[in-house]
Scaffold this active site. Structure first.
Site, PDB file in Angstrom:
ATOM      1  N   GLU A 155      -9.166  34.345 -51.718  1.00 11.31           N
ATOM      2  CA  GLU A 155     -10.441  34.607 -52.405  1.00 11.31           C
ATOM      3  C   GLU A 155     -11.604  35.213 -51.269  1.00 11.31           C
ATOM      4  O   GLU A 155     -11.429  34.631 -50.207  1.00 11.31           O
ATOM      5  CB  GLU A 155     -11.120  33.372 -52.813  1.00 11.31           C
ATOM      6  CG  GLU A 155     -10.863  32.552 -54.231  1.00 11.31           C
ATOM      7  CD  GLU A 155     -11.420  31.544 -54.479  1.00 11.31           C
ATOM      8  OE1 GLU A 155     -12.674  31.396 -54.443  1.00 11.31           O
ATOM      9  OE2 GLU A 155     -10.570  30.611 -55.380  1.00 11.31           O
ATOM     10  N   ASN A 168      -9.294  31.189 -48.508  1.00  9.94           N
ATOM     11  CA  ASN A 168     -10.350  31.334 -49.288  1.00  9.94           C
ATOM     12  C   ASN A 168     -11.487  31.462 -48.011  1.00  9.94           C
ATOM     13  O   ASN A 168     -11.912  30.432 -47.563  1.00  9.94           O
ATOM     14  CB  ASN A 168     -10.814  30.585 -50.372  1.00  9.94           C
ATOM     15  CG  ASN A 168      -9.821  30.250 -51.514  1.00  9.94           C
ATOM     16  OD1 ASN A 168      -8.876  31.129 -51.825  1.00  9.94           O
ATOM     17  ND2 ASN A 168     -10.280  29.761 -52.499  1.00  9.94           N
ATOM     18  N   GLU A 212      -8.607  24.871 -52.982  1.00  7.93           N
ATOM     19  CA  GLU A 212      -9.831  24.296 -52.223  1.00  7.93           C
ATOM     20  C   GLU A 212      -9.884  22.807 -52.546  1.00  7.93           C
ATOM     21  O   GLU A 212     -10.953  22.226 -52.868  1.00  7.93           O
ATOM     22  CB  GLU A 212     -11.110  24.813 -52.543  1.00  7.93           C
ATOM     23  CG  GLU A 212     -11.219  26.463 -52.352  1.00  7.93           C
ATOM     24  CD  GLU A 212     -12.604  27.045 -52.608  1.00  7.93           C
ATOM     25  OE1 GLU A 212     -13.465  26.364 -53.120  1.00  7.93           O
ATOM     26  OE2 GLU A 212     -12.726  28.256 -52.487  1.00  7.93           O
ATOM     27  N   ARG A 260      -5.073  36.952 -59.693  1.00  5.97           N
ATOM     28  CA  ARG A 260      -4.994  35.525 -59.654  1.00  5.97           C
ATOM     29  C   ARG A 260      -5.784  34.710 -60.550  1.00  5.97           C
ATOM     30  O   ARG A 260      -7.012  34.807 -60.627  1.00  5.97           O
ATOM     31  CB  ARG A 260      -5.384  34.895 -58.132  1.00  5.97           C
ATOM     32  CG  ARG A 260      -5.298  33.766 -57.903  1.00  5.97           C
ATOM     33  CD  ARG A 260      -5.677  33.228 -56.579  1.00  5.97           C
ATOM     34  NE  ARG A 260      -5.983  31.856 -56.551  1.00  5.97           N
ATOM     35  CZ  ARG A 260      -7.147  31.231 -56.056  1.00  5.97           C
ATOM     36  NH1 ARG A 260      -7.771  31.656 -55.532  1.00  5.97           N
ATOM     37  NH2 ARG A 260      -6.846  29.773 -56.106  1.00  5.97           N
ATOM     38  N   TYR A 319     -15.421  32.844 -46.973  1.00  7.17           N
ATOM     39  CA  TYR A 319     -16.658  33.280 -47.694  1.00  7.17           C
ATOM     40  C   TYR A 319     -17.561  33.546 -46.385  1.00  7.17           C
ATOM     41  O   TYR A 319     -18.277  34.289 -46.415  1.00  7.17           O
ATOM     42  CB  TYR A 319     -17.098  32.143 -48.619  1.00  7.17           C
ATOM     43  CG  TYR A 319     -16.578  32.297 -50.131  1.00  7.17           C
ATOM     44  CD1 TYR A 319     -16.778  33.373 -50.637  1.00  7.17           C
ATOM     45  CD2 TYR A 319     -15.452  31.568 -50.155  1.00  7.17           C
ATOM     46  CE1 TYR A 319     -16.394  33.385 -52.032  1.00  7.17           C
ATOM     47  CE2 TYR A 319     -14.885  31.766 -51.574  1.00  7.17           C
ATOM     48  CZ  TYR A 319     -15.401  32.533 -52.321  1.00  7.17           C
ATOM     49  OH  TYR A 319     -14.618  32.996 -53.733  1.00  7.17           O
ATOM     50  N   HIS A 356      -7.163  24.333 -60.595  1.00  7.65           N
ATOM     51  CA  HIS A 356      -8.415  24.849 -59.936  1.00  7.65           C
ATOM     52  C   HIS A 356      -9.647  24.006 -60.479  1.00  7.65           C
ATOM     53  O   HIS A 356     -10.411  24.554 -61.394  1.00  7.65           O
ATOM     54  CB  HIS A 356      -8.441  26.377 -60.490  1.00  7.65           C
ATOM     55  CG  HIS A 356      -9.638  26.974 -59.617  1.00  7.65           C
ATOM     56  ND1 HIS A 356      -9.484  28.123 -58.643  1.00  7.65           N
ATOM     57  CD2 HIS A 356     -11.050  26.775 -59.468  1.00  7.65           C
ATOM     58  CE1 HIS A 356     -10.487  28.448 -58.369  1.00  7.65           C
ATOM     59  NE2 HIS A 356     -11.592  27.531 -58.429  1.00  7.65           N
TER      60      HIS A 356
HETATM   61  O1  IFM Z   1     -16.666  30.136 -57.653  1.00  8.96           O
HETATM   62  C1  IFM Z   1     -15.812  29.502 -56.514  1.00  8.96           C
HETATM   63  C2  IFM Z   1     -14.468  29.208 -56.900  1.00  8.96           C
HETATM   64  O2  IFM Z   1     -14.376  28.135 -58.128  1.00  8.96           O
HETATM   65  C3  IFM Z   1     -13.686  28.632 -55.662  1.00  8.96           C
HETATM   66  N1  IFM Z   1     -13.933  29.156 -54.464  1.00  8.96           N
HETATM   67  C4  IFM Z   1     -15.456  29.545 -54.114  1.00  8.96           C
HETATM   68  C5  IFM Z   1     -16.176  30.230 -55.419  1.00  8.96           C
HETATM   69  C6  IFM Z   1     -17.682  30.684 -55.257  1.00  8.96           C
HETATM   70  O3  IFM Z   1     -18.318  29.532 -54.958  1.00  8.96           O
END
Ligand code: IFM
Length: 465
Positions: free
Chosen positions: A356, A296, A169, A79, A298, A123
């Site tokens: 992500e 995404n 995002e 990606r 985290y 992005h």
């Molecule tokens: O690096 C970023 C990415 O550009 C977008 N998602 C989160 C990642 C980590 O912060």
């Protein structure tokens, strides 16, 4: 797709992700125009140590070697994002053929290596000209200008690219770029932020409409949205409702309009007139405008009801007992499976890609440049296991992309935050596959988590959340 938890289906799309501004470098090469991030980085005090994207990972010049690295990692998919100002230096008008040809060659090179491209259209690197001339995303014409740019890519790459991500995002674009001013374009204006969010949503809808009308409409198109699972701090109805509102801050704002054609009711109630109205035409274009949900993920949070704390009246309850990454994000694989279930209920029928997932840790390279990053292996393994569990329980997850293929420019934080499966020396740009890269390639080749030896000393992290 189904699995028994640790065993993944053969068609599962294992990949890694990057973004143009974070890896390409070559910001003045091949006719590229400046983006708002070039301008932001050049402003003293905006990024750590004044670091910029001028060289980044030099991926623009080294892309063939990088595809070879991906092949060695056994990646099935990559990606990446297209730099809008590389293709259209002014954001609209004349196409920069040299810039477009970079992506053409990258796609061909990936396909020749048996790697499926997943292309992100936006992005965060808006052409600076659009910011200066029109005020960027606050301008109501930006969605149509974005759709024209998207069309250029559908026409050029659409015969070979079958996975498209419109926006990465948008929540971050709005929060960091327009509320806190910590990202480009560095604006602090909450009122404007709602308009920007609105236009980003409209931009997605217009680009999707173009794709669906295009002769290259042979693939799938969707957004990549950052969402967290909010766990209520207690069983009290007030905390339970607050936790639901916290998840809806992401999904009700960006996911709901793309599926239901409007913001979630709870957001309309709480934000009132600050949330603009969609026209009937916008609502028509927005409704069911995702072919998949790109997640995404985290971290997750524990949330309590906090009367008076902003329109949503929510507050994060810190969890100091949980390990944190160098981004100060808690390690919470336990949030991923419930979140996947939540998404599959709210957006019924949509496949999900984890577009992500990854972590920054204080990597230490040995003299040869090798990094034995056991904490990252533990992080990835626990999150992949959560994906496998959701699959086994019937959630339609089609793929998983590690953030990131290689260490890169973490926006305002510069090169200090290392997320890569591959180390990229920030001085020399030399690449070295980390222990996590070897682990991931083994996982991809077997498709079985239980077959991949546990990394030495990699403890299971943060499983209580
Ligand atoms: O690096 C970023 C990415 O550009 C977008 N998602 C989160 C990642 C980590 O912060």
């Amino acid at each position: 797709m189904s699995t028994n938890g640790d065993v993944f289906p053969p068609a599962f799309l294992w990949g890694a992700a990057t973004a143009a501004f974070q890896v390409e470098g070559a910001t003045a090469d091949g006719g590229r125009g400046p983006s708002i991030w070039d301008v932001f980085c050049a402003t003293p005090g905006k990024t750590a140590r004044g670091e910029t994207g001028e060289i980044a990972c030099d991926h623009y010049h080294r892309f063939r070697d990088d595809v070879e690295l991906m092949r060695r990692l056994n990646l099935r998919a990559y990606r990446f994002s297209v730099s809008w100002p590389r293709v259209l230096p002014q954001g609209r008008g004349d196409i920069n053929k040299q810039g477009l040809s970079f992506y053409d060659r990258l796609v061909d090179c990936l396909l020749a290596a048996g790697i499926e491209p997943m292309v992100t259209l936006y992005h965060w690197d808006l052409p600076a000209a659009l910011q200066m001339e029109l005020g960027g995303w606050a301008h109501p014409d930006l969605p149509l200008i974005f759709a024209d740019y998207a069309d250029v890519l559908f026409n050029t790459l659409g015969d070979r690219v079958h996975h498209w991500v419109t926006l990465n995002e948008p929540w971050v674009v709005v929060n960091a770029g327009y509320i806190h001013g910590t990202h480009a374009p560095g604006v602090k204006d909450a009122g404007l932020a709602y308009r920007v969010a609105h236009n980003l949503l409209r931009a997605h809808a217009h680009a999707v409409a173009r794709y669906r009308a295009s002769p290259h409409n042979r693939g799938a198109i969707g957004p990549a949205l950052n969402v967290l699972q909010a766990f209520p701090a207690s069983e009290s109805p007030a905390d339970v409702a607050a936790a639901e509102r916290a998840t809806l801050e992401f999904c009700g704002w960006f996911g709901d309009p793309l599926y239901y054609g409007d913001y979630a009711d709870v957001l309309r109630e709480r934000f009132g007139a600050a949330l603009p109205e969609f026209t009937a035409e916008d609502a028509r274009l927005l409704t069911r405008s995702m072919d998949f949900f790109g997640l995404n993920y985290y971290f997750s949070h524990v949330i309590r009801h906090a009367p008076g704390a902003g329109p949503l009246e929510i507050e994060v309850v810190p969890q100091p007992q949980i390990p944190h990454t160098t981004m100060s994000w808690p390690v919470t694989p336990g949030g991923l499976c419930p979140l996947l279930h939540w998404l599959s209920r709210r957006y019924a029928g949509l496949p999900i890609y984890i577009t992500e997932n990854g972590a920054a840790f204080p990597d230490q390279a040995d003299a040869s440049g090798f990094v034995n990053d056991q904490p990252r292996i533990a992080y990835l393994r626990d999150h992949v296991r959560a994906v496998g569990q959701a699959l086994a329980e019937g959630v339609d997850v089609r793929g998983y992309f590690v953030w990131s293929l290689m260490d890169n420019l973490e926006w305002t934080l510069g090169f200090s935050q290392r997320f890569g499966l591959v180390r990229c020396d920030s001085e020399t740009s030399q690449r070295t596959i980390k222990a996590s890269g070897h682990w991931y390639s083994e996982l991809i080749s077997t498709g079985r988590l239980d077959d991949v030896p546990n990394a030495d000393g990699a403890e299971r992290m943060g499983v209580s959340l």
